[in-house]
Motif scaffolding. Structure first.
Motif, PDB file in Angstrom:
ATOM      1  N   HIS A  77      -4.469  -5.580 -11.638  1.00 65.07           N
ATOM      2  CA  HIS A  77      -4.318  -5.428 -12.522  1.00 65.07           C
ATOM      3  C   HIS A  77      -6.187  -5.745 -13.240  1.00 65.07           C
ATOM      4  N   ALA A  78      -6.730  -6.972 -13.045  1.00 62.49           N
ATOM      5  CA  ALA A  78      -7.994  -6.873 -12.441  1.00 62.49           C
ATOM      6  C   ALA A  78      -9.261  -6.758 -11.987  1.00 62.49           C
ATOM      7  N   LEU A  79      -8.290  -6.200 -11.005  1.00 61.89           N
ATOM      8  CA  LEU A  79      -9.491  -5.436  -9.656  1.00 61.89           C
ATOM      9  C   LEU A  79      -9.570  -3.604 -10.703  1.00 61.89           C
ATOM     10  N   GLY A  80      -7.813  -3.610 -11.067  1.00 65.53           N
ATOM     11  CA  GLY A  80      -8.155  -2.560 -12.150  1.00 65.53           C
ATOM     12  C   GLY A  80      -8.872  -1.580 -13.081  1.00 65.53           C
ATOM     13  N   LEU A  81      -8.761  -3.276 -14.556  1.00 66.57           N
ATOM     14  CA  LEU A  81     -10.184  -3.260 -15.160  1.00 66.57           C
ATOM     15  C   LEU A  81     -11.427  -3.327 -14.806  1.00 66.57           C
ATOM     16  N   MET A  82     -11.873  -4.024 -13.949  1.00 70.26           N
ATOM     17  CA  MET A  82     -13.566  -3.992 -13.112  1.00 70.26           C
ATOM     18  C   MET A  82     -14.298  -2.669 -12.457  1.00 70.26           C
ATOM     19  N   GLY A  83     -12.736  -1.453 -12.401  1.00 63.97           N
ATOM     20  CA  GLY A  83     -13.344  -0.231 -11.981  1.00 63.97           C
ATOM     21  C   GLY A  83     -13.080  -0.667 -10.159  1.00 63.97           C
ATOM     22  N   GLY A 107     -12.093   0.422  -6.424  1.00 67.77           N
ATOM     23  CA  GLY A 107     -11.535   0.932  -6.191  1.00 67.77           C
ATOM     24  C   GLY A 107     -11.890   1.626  -4.412  1.00 67.77           C
ATOM     25  N   ARG A 108     -10.996   2.636  -3.643  1.00 64.24           N
ATOM     26  CA  ARG A 108     -12.135   3.003  -2.624  1.00 64.24           C
ATOM     27  C   ARG A 108     -12.781   2.683  -2.085  1.00 64.24           C
ATOM     28  N   HIS A 125      -6.066 -18.219   2.992  1.00 62.76           N
ATOM     29  CA  HIS A 125      -5.087 -17.196   1.689  1.00 62.76           C
ATOM     30  C   HIS A 125      -3.905 -17.124   2.036  1.00 62.76           C
ATOM     31  N   CYS A 126      -3.067 -16.416   1.406  1.00 60.94           N
ATOM     32  CA  CYS A 126      -1.402 -16.060   1.171  1.00 60.94           C
ATOM     33  C   CYS A 126      -1.308 -13.960   1.138  1.00 60.94           C
ATOM     34  N   LEU A 127      -0.510 -13.963   1.244  1.00 57.72           N
ATOM     35  CA  LEU A 127      -0.720 -12.504   1.021  1.00 57.72           C
ATOM     36  C   LEU A 127      -0.607 -12.315  -0.091  1.00 57.72           C
ATOM     37  N   SER A 128       0.337 -12.655  -1.030  1.00 54.93           N
ATOM     38  CA  SER A 128      -0.295 -11.848  -2.550  1.00 54.93           C
ATOM     39  C   SER A 128      -2.018 -12.319  -2.805  1.00 54.93           C
ATOM     40  N   MET A 129      -3.040 -12.947  -2.297  1.00 53.54           N
ATOM     41  CA  MET A 129      -4.274 -12.676  -2.839  1.00 53.54           C
ATOM     42  C   MET A 129      -4.948 -10.904  -2.294  1.00 53.54           C
ATOM     43  N   VAL A 130      -4.160 -10.746  -0.827  1.00 52.85           N
ATOM     44  CA  VAL A 130      -4.855  -9.814  -0.081  1.00 52.85           C
ATOM     45  C   VAL A 130      -3.763  -8.371  -0.725  1.00 52.85           C
ATOM     46  N   GLU A 131      -2.401  -8.193  -1.231  1.00 54.72           N
ATOM     47  CA  GLU A 131      -1.699  -6.882  -0.979  1.00 54.72           C
ATOM     48  C   GLU A 131      -2.158  -6.442  -2.482  1.00 54.72           C
ATOM     49  N   PRO A 132      -3.228  -7.305  -3.524  1.00 55.91           N
ATOM     50  CA  PRO A 132      -3.581  -6.159  -4.780  1.00 55.91           C
ATOM     51  C   PRO A 132      -4.937  -5.454  -4.150  1.00 55.91           C
ATOM     52  N   VAL A 133      -5.683  -5.727  -3.521  1.00 45.53           N
ATOM     53  CA  VAL A 133      -6.794  -5.408  -2.971  1.00 45.53           C
ATOM     54  C   VAL A 133      -6.689  -4.352  -2.096  1.00 45.53           C
ATOM     55  N   LEU A 134      -5.434  -4.229  -1.350  1.00 44.86           N
ATOM     56  CA  LEU A 134      -5.066  -2.855  -0.493  1.00 44.86           C
ATOM     57  C   LEU A 134      -4.066  -1.996  -1.396  1.00 44.86           C
ATOM     58  N   TRP A 135      -3.917  -2.344  -2.648  1.00 37.35           N
ATOM     59  CA  TRP A 135      -2.932  -1.749  -3.639  1.00 37.35           C
ATOM     60  C   TRP A 135      -3.680  -0.519  -4.369  1.00 37.35           C
ATOM     61  N   VAL A 136      -5.177  -1.411  -4.593  1.00 38.60           N
ATOM     62  CA  VAL A 136      -6.786  -0.506  -6.151  1.00 38.60           C
ATOM     63  C   VAL A 136      -7.355   0.187  -4.676  1.00 38.60           C
ATOM     64  N   GLY A 137      -6.930   0.655  -2.798  1.00 40.26           N
ATOM     65  CA  GLY A 137      -7.550   0.847  -2.022  1.00 40.26           C
ATOM     66  C   GLY A 137      -8.923   0.549  -2.274  1.00 40.26           C
ATOM     67  N   PRO A 171     -23.811  -3.820   0.405  1.00 44.26           N
ATOM     68  CA  PRO A 171     -23.655  -2.585  -0.907  1.00 44.26           C
ATOM     69  C   PRO A 171     -22.901  -2.460  -1.351  1.00 44.26           C
ATOM     70  N   ARG A 172     -21.587  -2.959  -0.933  1.00 45.98           N
ATOM     71  CA  ARG A 172     -20.393  -2.299  -1.538  1.00 45.98           C
ATOM     72  C   ARG A 172     -19.835  -3.111  -1.556  1.00 45.98           C
ATOM     73  N   SER A 173     -20.300  -4.856  -1.448  1.00 46.44           N
ATOM     74  CA  SER A 173     -19.599  -6.336  -2.431  1.00 46.44           C
ATOM     75  C   SER A 173     -19.193  -5.484  -3.756  1.00 46.44           C
ATOM     76  N   ARG A 174     -18.389  -6.167  -4.701  1.00 43.28           N
ATOM     77  CA  ARG A 174     -18.366  -5.675  -5.628  1.00 43.28           C
ATOM     78  C   ARG A 174     -17.612  -7.092  -6.732  1.00 43.28           C
ATOM     79  N   VAL A 175     -17.052  -7.720  -5.578  1.00 44.79           N
ATOM     80  CA  VAL A 175     -15.962  -8.864  -6.385  1.00 44.79           C
ATOM     81  C   VAL A 175     -15.867  -9.754  -5.686  1.00 44.79           C
ATOM     82  N   LEU A 176     -16.501 -10.792  -6.711  1.00 47.72           N
ATOM     83  CA  LEU A 176     -15.933 -12.688  -5.676  1.00 47.72           C
ATOM     84  C   LEU A 176     -14.587 -12.925  -5.890  1.00 47.72           C
ATOM     85  N   MET A 177     -13.701 -13.224  -5.491  1.00 46.83           N
ATOM     86  CA  MET A 177     -12.175 -13.849  -5.671  1.00 46.83           C
ATOM     87  C   MET A 177     -12.634 -15.349  -5.217  1.00 46.83           C
ATOM     88  N   VAL A 178     -12.224 -16.241  -6.223  1.00 52.31           N
ATOM     89  CA  VAL A 178     -12.398 -17.808  -6.030  1.00 52.31           C
ATOM     90  C   VAL A 178     -11.663 -18.292  -6.137  1.00 52.31           C
TER      91      VAL A 178
END
Length: 433
Positions: free
Chosen positions: A73-79, A81-82, A92-104, A129-136
């Protein structure tokens, strides 16, 4: 998420009704449980006040079925995408990566330092130039230097997402966990006696969180969540108080199923409540169930997180961590990952570095020690050589519960079993004179 040995991806909790067999070996269920369970003290032990902030103090909170859905949801609200890139810690665990893949989007993994703080030099080298989000990630409830990371994000035009899955309470330098990010997420089920529940908060974009389009789950889902929590508590050994709740919850569950069955027989579409009752609640699993993006956490989980005693949770977790630190701090062959507990830290678990964990872990399993491992199975698309620190932690770290239902006796038993396991393993591998 906790992973046991081999490829068995499951959390080892006392609520499991079966007894797993791994690599042909029977594994006893751990006692006490890895996660918190319901008790009268959950709501009644209010303490002398709340010294620690909660992530829900940062801004409006949207409770969803699990932390992974809060990330999505956070990634979606930040726009996001692909073709966008999200910077993710290599440990990390898979729960941190799966949402990134899900939004493309594409996960880009960065290194950590020995204390699990962010390696800003490596991070700088990963920017494009495509870097958009830093997950900490605030590992095990110990906060990162969010002020510095906020400044880094602003300089590089990145959105900052605080992963507080290991921390619901506390903070650093006067800033509560979640207070410095554009968005922050937490995993409520790790701190409260509930079978599901994560939350999304934002101090910078409160209206976006308030407007999050998720619908309520039906009464059936709340009843099933309640039953799950009550059964876990009864399995913990509190049947005299909880037996009436078990009977009531079981009766309500079957009543809801009966109503759903009559509606299906009449060829009428099921309501959302019926569908939730049939499917159950979203619990931790290795897969990302997109349908859970559409709903809130159950009413039972939201109410428990709201009314449970904050002061008790924070006080007991700190006391229990310090008890582990005293008992395991000077044992040969292992060391605490964090050998101090700073003011303001409310730990998730007690992480212990074990030199010969590959040998010791099966012995701990055989002794029914409650424990988890983090990062043992990273995303297959990541080069394992990306972060030597993360790879070493995945091989050598094991975590023991310090939640609020752990008693001093429970912890002393865990400490004794760890000592015995280390000693027996050392004796087994010691060369003969």
């Amino acid at each position: 998420m906790g992973f046991s040995r081999g490829k068995m991806m499951r959390s080892m909790t006392s609520a499991d009704s079966d007894r797993p067999v791994i690599d042909g070996r029977w594994i006893p269920r751990p006692r006490p449980p890895v996660g918190p369970t319901l008790s009268a003290a959950t709501f009644l032990d209010r303490g002398a006040g709340d010294r620690f902030a909660a992530i829900t103090d940062v801004g409006p909170a949207a409770f969803v079925p699990a932390g992974r859905y809060a990330i999505a949801h956070a990634l979606g609200l930040m726009g996001i995408g692909r073709d966008d890139e999200v910077l993710v810690p290599a440990f990390h665990c898979l729960s941190m990566v799966e949402p990134v893949l899900w939004v493309g989007a594409r996960p880009v993994f960065y290194r950590l330092r020995d204390d699990l703080s962010v390696d800003l030099d490596d991070l700088s080298g990963k920017l494009t130039p495509r870097s958009r989000v830093l997950m900490v990630t605030h590992y095990f409830g110990f906060p990162q230097d969010v002020g510095n990371l906020r400044a880094f994000s602003d300089r590089n035009r990145l959105s900052l997402l605080e992963d507080c899955a290991h921390g619901f309470f506390g903070g650093r330098d006067g800033m509560p966990l979640g207070g410095g990010g554009d968005f922050a997420i937490a995993s409520a089920m790790k701190f409260f006696p509930i079978p599901e529940g994560g939350c999304l908060v934002s101090a910078r974009h409160p209206e976006a969180v308030r407007a999050l389009a998720v619908r309520r789950q039906g009464l059936g889902a709340s009843l099933r969540a309640l039953l799950h929590a009550v059964e876990a508590a009864a399995d913990r050994g509190r049947p005299s108080v909880l037996r009436p709740l078990i009977v009531a919850a079981e009766g309500a569950k079957w009543a809801v199923k009966a109503v759903a069955g009559r509606r299906r027989a009449a060829n009428r579409p099921e309501s959302d409540a019926d569908a939730s009752a049939e499917s159950g609640v979203a619990v931790e699993s290795p897969s990302f169930g997109a349908r859970w993006m559409e709903v809130r956490a159950t009413g039972f989980s939201r109410a428990t997180a709201r009314f449970a005693s904050r002061s008790r949770i924070c006080r007991k977790r700190r006391e229990n961590y310090l008890r582990y630190l005293t008992g395991l701090g000077q044992i040969p062959g292992c060391r605490p990952l964090f050998d101090t507990l700073p003011e303001g830290v409310v730990p998730y678990m007690f992480p212990l570095w074990v030199d010969a964990l590959a040998d010791v872990f099966p012995v701990l399993e055989d002794r029914a020690v409650p424990m988890q491992r983090f990062g043992q199975f990273p995303w297959d698309g990541m080069d394992r050589a990306t972060c030597p620190v993360g790879a070493a932690c995945a091989r050598h770290l094991v975590q023991f519960p310090c939640h609020q239902e752990m008693t001093g006796r429970d912890i002393d038993q865990v400490i004794a079993r760890v000592r015995e396991s280390l000693e027996s393993t050392e004796a087994a591998v010691r060369p003969r004179p």
